[in-house]
Design a protein around this motif. Sequence first.
Motif, PDB file in Angstrom:
ATOM      1  N   MET A  35      28.037  12.831  -6.274  1.00  0.00           N
ATOM      2  CA  MET A  35      28.710  13.964  -6.899  1.00  0.00           C
ATOM      3  C   MET A  35      29.093  13.576  -8.320  1.00  0.00           C
ATOM      4  O   MET A  35      29.657  12.507  -8.540  1.00  0.00           O
ATOM      5  CB  MET A  35      29.959  14.321  -6.089  1.00  0.00           C
ATOM      6  CG  MET A  35      30.719  15.504  -6.608  1.00  0.00           C
ATOM      7  SD  MET A  35      29.829  17.051  -6.552  1.00  0.00           S
ATOM      8  CE  MET A  35      29.482  17.197  -4.832  1.00  0.00           C
ATOM      9  N   ARG A  36      28.771  14.425  -9.305  1.00  0.00           N
ATOM     10  CA  ARG A  36      28.989  14.076 -10.711  1.00  0.00           C
ATOM     11  C   ARG A  36      29.888  15.073 -11.433  1.00  0.00           C
ATOM     12  O   ARG A  36      29.903  16.259 -11.107  1.00  0.00           O
ATOM     13  CB  ARG A  36      27.650  14.012 -11.427  1.00  0.00           C
ATOM     14  CG  ARG A  36      26.770  12.874 -10.969  1.00  0.00           C
ATOM     15  CD  ARG A  36      25.520  12.752 -11.813  1.00  0.00           C
ATOM     16  NE  ARG A  36      24.822  14.014 -11.971  1.00  0.00           N
ATOM     17  CZ  ARG A  36      23.827  14.436 -11.183  1.00  0.00           C
ATOM     18  NH1 ARG A  36      23.427  13.707 -10.183  1.00  0.00           N
ATOM     19  NH2 ARG A  36      23.238  15.587 -11.417  1.00  0.00           N
ATOM     20  N   LEU A  37      30.582  14.576 -12.426  1.00  0.00           N
ATOM     21  CA  LEU A  37      31.368  15.402 -13.329  1.00  0.00           C
ATOM     22  C   LEU A  37      30.443  16.418 -13.983  1.00  0.00           C
ATOM     23  O   LEU A  37      29.341  16.084 -14.418  1.00  0.00           O
ATOM     24  CB  LEU A  37      32.010  14.511 -14.403  1.00  0.00           C
ATOM     25  CG  LEU A  37      32.806  15.218 -15.482  1.00  0.00           C
ATOM     26  CD1 LEU A  37      34.089  15.794 -14.911  1.00  0.00           C
ATOM     27  CD2 LEU A  37      33.123  14.244 -16.596  1.00  0.00           C
ATOM     28  N   GLY A  38      30.849  17.684 -14.014  1.00  0.00           N
ATOM     29  CA  GLY A  38      30.059  18.733 -14.643  1.00  0.00           C
ATOM     30  C   GLY A  38      29.057  19.405 -13.724  1.00  0.00           C
ATOM     31  O   GLY A  38      28.388  20.352 -14.118  1.00  0.00           O
ATOM     32  N   GLU A  39      28.957  18.928 -12.483  1.00  0.00           N
ATOM     33  CA  GLU A  39      28.014  19.525 -11.540  1.00  0.00           C
ATOM     34  C   GLU A  39      28.490  20.909 -11.111  1.00  0.00           C
ATOM     35  O   GLU A  39      29.684  21.152 -10.950  1.00  0.00           O
ATOM     36  CB  GLU A  39      27.878  18.620 -10.314  1.00  0.00           C
ATOM     37  CG  GLU A  39      26.834  19.084  -9.345  1.00  0.00           C
ATOM     38  CD  GLU A  39      26.539  18.070  -8.270  1.00  0.00           C
ATOM     39  OE1 GLU A  39      25.961  18.484  -7.253  1.00  0.00           O
ATOM     40  OE2 GLU A  39      26.871  16.883  -8.422  1.00  0.00           O
ATOM     41  N   SER A  40      27.556  21.833 -10.938  1.00  0.00           N
ATOM     42  CA  SER A  40      27.869  23.182 -10.464  1.00  0.00           C
ATOM     43  C   SER A  40      27.887  23.200  -8.949  1.00  0.00           C
ATOM     44  O   SER A  40      26.955  22.732  -8.307  1.00  0.00           O
ATOM     45  CB  SER A  40      26.834  24.188 -10.967  1.00  0.00           C
ATOM     46  OG  SER A  40      26.927  24.335 -12.354  1.00  0.00           O
ATOM     47  N   ILE A  41      28.970  23.744  -8.391  1.00  0.00           N
ATOM     48  CA  ILE A  41      29.146  23.848  -6.947  1.00  0.00           C
ATOM     49  C   ILE A  41      29.536  25.295  -6.643  1.00  0.00           C
ATOM     50  O   ILE A  41      30.423  25.839  -7.291  1.00  0.00           O
ATOM     51  CB  ILE A  41      30.281  22.932  -6.436  1.00  0.00           C
ATOM     52  CG1 ILE A  41      30.113  21.500  -6.913  1.00  0.00           C
ATOM     53  CG2 ILE A  41      30.436  23.026  -4.925  1.00  0.00           C
ATOM     54  CD1 ILE A  41      29.080  20.711  -6.203  1.00  0.00           C
ATOM     55  N   ILE A  58      37.203  16.750  -4.728  1.00  0.00           N
ATOM     56  CA  ILE A  58      36.632  17.173  -6.002  1.00  0.00           C
ATOM     57  C   ILE A  58      37.571  18.211  -6.604  1.00  0.00           C
ATOM     58  O   ILE A  58      38.143  19.036  -5.888  1.00  0.00           O
ATOM     59  CB  ILE A  58      35.209  17.734  -5.827  1.00  0.00           C
ATOM     60  CG1 ILE A  58      34.587  17.998  -7.179  1.00  0.00           C
ATOM     61  CG2 ILE A  58      35.188  18.951  -4.951  1.00  0.00           C
ATOM     62  CD1 ILE A  58      33.109  18.170  -7.150  1.00  0.00           C
ATOM     63  N   GLY A  59      37.797  18.116  -7.909  1.00  0.00           N
ATOM     64  CA  GLY A  59      38.688  19.030  -8.597  1.00  0.00           C
ATOM     65  C   GLY A  59      37.916  20.026  -9.440  1.00  0.00           C
ATOM     66  O   GLY A  59      36.830  19.726  -9.952  1.00  0.00           O
ATOM     67  N   PHE A  60      38.476  21.216  -9.556  1.00  0.00           N
ATOM     68  CA  PHE A  60      37.914  22.275 -10.383  1.00  0.00           C
ATOM     69  C   PHE A  60      39.041  22.884 -11.201  1.00  0.00           C
ATOM     70  O   PHE A  60      40.158  23.029 -10.710  1.00  0.00           O
ATOM     71  CB  PHE A  60      37.308  23.381  -9.517  1.00  0.00           C
ATOM     72  CG  PHE A  60      36.226  22.921  -8.597  1.00  0.00           C
ATOM     73  CD1 PHE A  60      34.918  22.824  -9.037  1.00  0.00           C
ATOM     74  CD2 PHE A  60      36.507  22.583  -7.280  1.00  0.00           C
ATOM     75  CE1 PHE A  60      33.911  22.408  -8.180  1.00  0.00           C
ATOM     76  CE2 PHE A  60      35.508  22.169  -6.421  1.00  0.00           C
ATOM     77  CZ  PHE A  60      34.209  22.078  -6.876  1.00  0.00           C
ATOM     78  N   ASP A  61      38.756  23.246 -12.445  1.00  0.00           N
ATOM     79  CA  ASP A  61      39.720  23.971 -13.272  1.00  0.00           C
ATOM     80  C   ASP A  61      39.397  25.448 -13.191  1.00  0.00           C
ATOM     81  O   ASP A  61      38.247  25.854 -13.403  1.00  0.00           O
ATOM     82  CB  ASP A  61      39.661  23.498 -14.724  1.00  0.00           C
ATOM     83  CG  ASP A  61      40.212  22.097 -14.897  1.00  0.00           C
ATOM     84  OD1 ASP A  61      41.086  21.710 -14.102  1.00  0.00           O
ATOM     85  OD2 ASP A  61      39.777  21.399 -15.815  1.00  0.00           O
ATOM     86  N   GLU A  81      28.267  24.618  -1.582  1.00  0.00           N
ATOM     87  CA  GLU A  81      26.830  24.561  -1.771  1.00  0.00           C
ATOM     88  C   GLU A  81      26.531  23.980  -3.150  1.00  0.00           C
ATOM     89  O   GLU A  81      27.079  24.438  -4.152  1.00  0.00           O
ATOM     90  CB  GLU A  81      26.261  25.980  -1.673  1.00  0.00           C
ATOM     91  CG  GLU A  81      24.789  26.068  -1.902  1.00  0.00           C
ATOM     92  CD  GLU A  81      24.340  27.519  -1.985  1.00  0.00           C
ATOM     93  OE1 GLU A  81      23.150  27.696  -2.299  1.00  0.00           O
ATOM     94  OE2 GLU A  81      25.129  28.434  -1.767  1.00  0.00           O
ATOM     95  N   ARG A  82      25.693  22.975  -3.199  1.00  0.00           N
ATOM     96  CA  ARG A  82      25.322  22.371  -4.474  1.00  0.00           C
ATOM     97  C   ARG A  82      24.183  23.155  -5.092  1.00  0.00           C
ATOM     98  O   ARG A  82      23.392  23.802  -4.402  1.00  0.00           O
ATOM     99  CB  ARG A  82      24.913  20.918  -4.263  1.00  0.00           C
ATOM    100  CG  ARG A  82      26.098  20.076  -3.779  1.00  0.00           C
ATOM    101  CD  ARG A  82      25.703  18.697  -3.460  1.00  0.00           C
ATOM    102  NE  ARG A  82      25.632  17.909  -4.692  1.00  0.00           N
ATOM    103  CZ  ARG A  82      25.370  16.618  -4.706  1.00  0.00           C
ATOM    104  NH1 ARG A  82      25.132  15.991  -3.586  1.00  0.00           N
ATOM    105  NH2 ARG A  82      25.326  15.979  -5.836  1.00  0.00           N
ATOM    106  N   ALA A  83      24.071  23.069  -6.413  1.00  0.00           N
ATOM    107  CA  ALA A  83      23.013  23.765  -7.130  1.00  0.00           C
ATOM    108  C   ALA A  83      21.668  23.080  -6.877  1.00  0.00           C
ATOM    109  O   ALA A  83      21.603  21.891  -6.577  1.00  0.00           O
ATOM    110  CB  ALA A  83      23.317  23.766  -8.620  1.00  0.00           C
TER     111      ALA A  83
END
Length: 86
Positions: A35-41, A58-61, A81-83
């Motif tokens: 899992m990476r920073l900036g990944e779309s979920i 995992i955190g989201f703003d 769901e991952r992109a």
Amino acid sequence: MFTGIIQNLGTIVRTARRGERYRLEIRFDRKPACMRLGESIAVNGCCLTATEPTADTIGFDLLNETLQRTNLGTASAVNLERALAA
């Protein structure tokens, strides 16, 4: 782009206000690989950008608008769901 296939389940562990934003933290039922920073979920169908991946959460703003127009402010369990890879 997303497939519409739920790949994981998560639990919202915290929603905290940070100025005009909110930090949403989700714990995975099983940690996906890499899992990476900036990944779309997609979280309950809402596309979010990972801003703080850790070992088990995992955190989201989010903006208030997102909380008002989705169930992310009131849900406790979410579908994840991952992109698709380009």
